[in-house]
Design an enzyme around this catalytic site. Sequence first.
Site: not given
Ligand code: DX5
Ligand code: ZN
Length: 226
Positions: A7, A32, A34, A36, A65, A67, A136, A174
Amino acid sequence: MVEIAPSILSADFTRLGEQIAAVEAGGAAYIHVDVMDGHFVPNLTIGPFIVDWVRQATHLPIDAHLMIENPDNFIAAFAKAGASMISVHPEATYHLHRTIGFIRQAGCKAGVVLNPATPLAMIEEVITDVDYVLLMSVNPGFGGQKFISSSLNKLRRLRSLIQISGSRARIEIDGGIGVENAAAVVAAGAEILVAGSAIFGKPDPAEAARQLLGAASAQAGVKTLA
Ligand code: DX5
Ligand code: ZN
């Protein structure tokens, strides 16, 4: 087969191309990303603009991903920017089945994501319509959080739901994943391991990716032999 999806949330964005090349060399299968929106989760990150740059930095498939609320409004933009996989949270859309259809129409693999407190029942009716389920193992919004240990039990229950329903969905995990728990999540059913801080938080992300893949694959080997 077990794969890893670093990620970039925890990457050094002043040299993103280099960091992506490093994890690609370390055996990453996906990048990956993320996304948001500051509403669905209490943080703001990446839009299609950055995905377009990531696309130009790698040949690996981009695993987006989302969110974000109302993901339907952005699926086409992320697909156009180069995402190959798009996952959405059921709480963020009124008509999950329709949203999955939009992802497919955009030419991407479709995934659904379950937060730690979201029951498996939320995705039961669409389990045969998705390519993957992203579980998650932390509350979404930030990297570097601690793995929630009850996720192991949920992984096992998800694996049986997939088997019983005849779904071909793969299981992605994740949040808080690293060498210390890679074997346990693979034993419980995870097939794609997302990791941010355990890879980009280390001085040598290529080596960290290699080690994580090694720990995960060793366990996958045990399962194959059994
Ligand atoms: C959190 C994300 C993850 C995040 C994971 O909301 O969806 O993908 O980057 O980070 P680590 O591996 O540090 O928990
Ligand atoms: Zn993620």
